[in-house]
Scaffold this active site. Structure first.
Site, PDB file in Angstrom:
ATOM      1  N   ASP A 202       0.890  -1.188  -0.131  1.00  0.00           N
ATOM      2  CA  ASP A 202       0.026  -0.057  -0.025  1.00  0.00           C
ATOM      3  C   ASP A 202       1.018   1.221   0.119  1.00  0.00           C
ATOM      4  O   ASP A 202       1.512   1.380   1.211  1.00  0.00           O
ATOM      5  CB  ASP A 202      -0.834  -0.087   1.092  1.00  0.00           C
ATOM      6  CG  ASP A 202      -1.828   1.099   1.241  1.00  0.00           C
ATOM      7  OD1 ASP A 202      -1.611   2.341   0.860  1.00  0.00           O
ATOM      8  OD2 ASP A 202      -3.063   0.942   1.488  1.00  0.00           O
ATOM      9  N   HIS A 203       1.204   1.808  -1.268  1.00  0.00           N
ATOM     10  CA  HIS A 203       2.159   2.694  -1.323  1.00  0.00           C
ATOM     11  C   HIS A 203       2.126   3.942  -0.260  1.00  0.00           C
ATOM     12  O   HIS A 203       2.914   4.562   0.067  1.00  0.00           O
ATOM     13  CB  HIS A 203       2.524   3.105  -2.781  1.00  0.00           C
ATOM     14  CG  HIS A 203       1.585   4.058  -3.279  1.00  0.00           C
ATOM     15  ND1 HIS A 203       0.425   3.794  -3.702  1.00  0.00           N
ATOM     16  CD2 HIS A 203       1.680   5.390  -3.452  1.00  0.00           C
ATOM     17  CE1 HIS A 203      -0.153   5.122  -4.150  1.00  0.00           C
ATOM     18  NE2 HIS A 203       0.648   6.008  -3.980  1.00  0.00           N
ATOM     19  N   HIS A 265      -5.884   2.872   1.048  1.00  0.00           N
ATOM     20  CA  HIS A 265      -4.936   4.173   1.409  1.00  0.00           C
ATOM     21  C   HIS A 265      -5.551   4.828   2.558  1.00  0.00           C
ATOM     22  O   HIS A 265      -4.832   5.150   3.461  1.00  0.00           O
ATOM     23  CB  HIS A 265      -4.843   4.935   0.285  1.00  0.00           C
ATOM     24  CG  HIS A 265      -4.201   4.516  -0.947  1.00  0.00           C
ATOM     25  ND1 HIS A 265      -3.252   3.269  -0.662  1.00  0.00           N
ATOM     26  CD2 HIS A 265      -4.447   4.618  -2.382  1.00  0.00           C
ATOM     27  CE1 HIS A 265      -2.814   3.029  -2.192  1.00  0.00           C
ATOM     28  NE2 HIS A 265      -3.446   3.952  -3.034  1.00  0.00           N
TER      29      HIS A 265
END
Ligand code: BG6
Length: 514
Positions: A202-203, A265
């Protein structure tokens, strides 16, 4: 070596202020190597790590994709992409050496022979390059390919550690499209890889300020006593983008903002803000606390959706004065699409700390600016002394700016200099850029490094992902029902539909102006 044991050995507790993970030599195999993600993010990230001296010398990247291509052609393509998307200028001498560690492996995703030859090639690379049997498989292909790739890796024995090395898999989102499919995907992943080998990326968790949330909360003594329902009035989380759907309609038409951004996010950011202090900094200690937050989210049931959730879609408008088309006019979008490009929600966390503290979240494409931030709005000062009658003082607000201009600010009241008593809000402001004078690494750099080091702290665990879907599912179901709540349109370049403002206005509150 067993990967869990490996994690302990290479990363003993991640303790202390200076703790850092140590990346190990390895071969990174990217599935979907000719796709957008590899071009825009992955290859520039590996290059930047190499250029900053963060990588051990023995790191090799192997692009795995369908189209026939030589190593040299692939290197050329990667060079162009890296020059275009890298955060620092590409230096010829560094690229020259780095590119010698890039290879291309042509195969269909479903062709067992392609994996057999990959295994042989990896063995050879281990001998020639010293990658020590360590393999990091990066799934940058479409999710419809995940099962095929996993099965083939397993059949070729590539899922198991070899010669004292390790095998890990990084899986990109979307991780399922609902709870059922996420569970199924977890089952399939676990048939080939243990949870300790699995890194769900999950950047947002790799963004510098997201990582700083725990430091802010638990390395400072002043915030934690206030971090609860007694002192916090409400919390806002905003993730705004000026971009539209940008040629990703195929995917976006099946996702929408809720699945694309909220399920992963935004809920991840919320976990960092809302979690209890973990007992130590081990990956699982932190993830145990995060999952408790998602589990405590009050489910927004079908009949409640129209009250607590606003969905919107951008119509034609203008961004920075430039006219842009509406979502339904974008290429490959259904002219009657009801996919949401904007969501605003009112969320409650049913635990002692957060009881009665509303969390407002909004996320949208084609908004007036690109900015992601979390703001914690404290309760008003008592209505005595300076805060009475006609004068209503602003609340203290702590803002964590995730991007751009990463930093943290605190709004407080101050007396305007002069002979009379006039009070105005002022800001104490910390900017990463000026305080540390150096650019933060890209999220993908940090996350790749962590995966190479066996540190899963910033990756989502299977139960976190499933709990997040359990929260999102009833909302999606309501939107797909016959009597679905309305979809509101907003002109591109505005802050979303008016109904999103009303969501807060009903509670006597307003969105923070960004
Ligand atoms: C991705 C979403 O995960 O995050 C995109 O799929 C979104 O739709 C992007 O644009 C936002 O990430 P960032 O890092 O650019 O804020």
């Amino acid at each position: 070596m067993n990967d869990a044991a490996d994690q302990q050995q290479t990363n003993p507790l991640r303790e202390g202020l200076t703790s850092r993970a140590v990346p190990q030599p390895c071969a990174i195999v990217i599935f979907g190597a000719t796709g957008d993600l590899t071009h825009r993010k992955l290859m520039p990230a590996v290059y930047n790590l190499a250029a900053d001296g963060e990588l051990p010398p023995a790191v090799v990247v192997i692009g795995f994709a369908r189209r026939p291509k030589s190593d040299d052609e692939f290197r050329k393509e990667m060079e162009e992409a890296t020059r275009k998307f890298s955060r620092q200028n590409v230096r010829d001498e560094i690229w020259g050496t780095f590119s010698q560690s890039i290879f291309y492996h042509q195969s269909e995703f479903g062709d067992a022979a392609g994996y057999k030859s990959l295994a042989e090639r990896l063995d050879k690379i281990d001998k020639e390059r010293g990658t020590r049997g360590n393999r990091l498989f990066y799934f940058a292909a479409g999710p419809d390919q995940f099962e095929t790739i996993l099965k083939n890796l397993k059949d070729a024995g590539l899922n198991r550690a070899k010669d004292g090395g390790w095998a890990r898999v990084i899986i990109e989102k979307p991780f399922g499209t609902d709870l059922k499919s996420a569970r199924e995907l977890n089952r399939i992943v676990h048939e080939a890889f243990d949870e300790s080998q699995t890194y769900r990326i999950d950047h947002f968790l790799g963004k510098e300020t997201a990582q700083n949330i725990l430091v802010l909360r638990f390395a400072n003594a002043i915030f934690e006593p206030l971090w609860n329902t007694r002192y916090i009035d409400h919390v806002q989380v905003t993730a705004a983008e000026t971009l539209g759907v940008e040629g990703r309609a195929g995917y976006y038409e099946t996702a929408g903002a809720m699945r694309d951004m909220v399920q992963n996010h935004l809920l991840q950011l919320l976990c960092l803000i809302a979690m209890e202090p973990p007992t130590d900094l081990r990956a699982d200690s932190i993830r145990d606390e995060k999952v408790k937050v998602v589990r405590a989210l009050r489910r927004i049931l079908r009949e409640q959706v129209s009250l607590d959730v606003v969905r919107g879609q951008y119509a034609a408008g203008a961004i920075n004065g430039k006219p842009v088309p509406g979502y339904r006019e974008e290429e490959k979008v259904d002219k009657r699409s009801t996919i949401e490009t904007f969501v605003a929600l009112r969320i409650k966390i049913d635990n002692w700390r957060w009881a009665d503290v509303p969390i407002y979240m909004r996320v949208g494409k084609r908004l007036p600016k690109s900015a992601t931030e979390i703001s914690v709005h404290f309760k008003k000062a008592p209505a005595v002394l300076f805060n009475k009658e006609a004068i209503t003082l602003d609340q203290n607000v702590l803002v964590v700016r995730i991007q751009p201009d990463e930093g943290i600010s605190l709004r407080m009241m101050a007396k305007i200099p002069g002979t009379s008593l006039r009070i105005e809000p002022v800001k104490m402001d910390f900017h990463y850029g000026t305080s540390f004078g150096k650019a933060s690494p890209e999220a993908y750099e940090r996350l790749l490094l962590d995966a190479m080091s066996g540190d899963a702290t910033l990756f989502a665990r299977h139960d976190e992902v499933e709990e997040a879907w359990a929260f999102v599912d009833p909302i999606e179901e309501a939107w797909h029902a016959k009597d679905a709540p309305e979809l509101y349109f907003y002109p591109a370049g505005s802050w979303g539909p008016e109904e999103a403002d009303e969501l807060l206005a009903r509670d006597g509150r307003a969105w923070r102006r960004l």
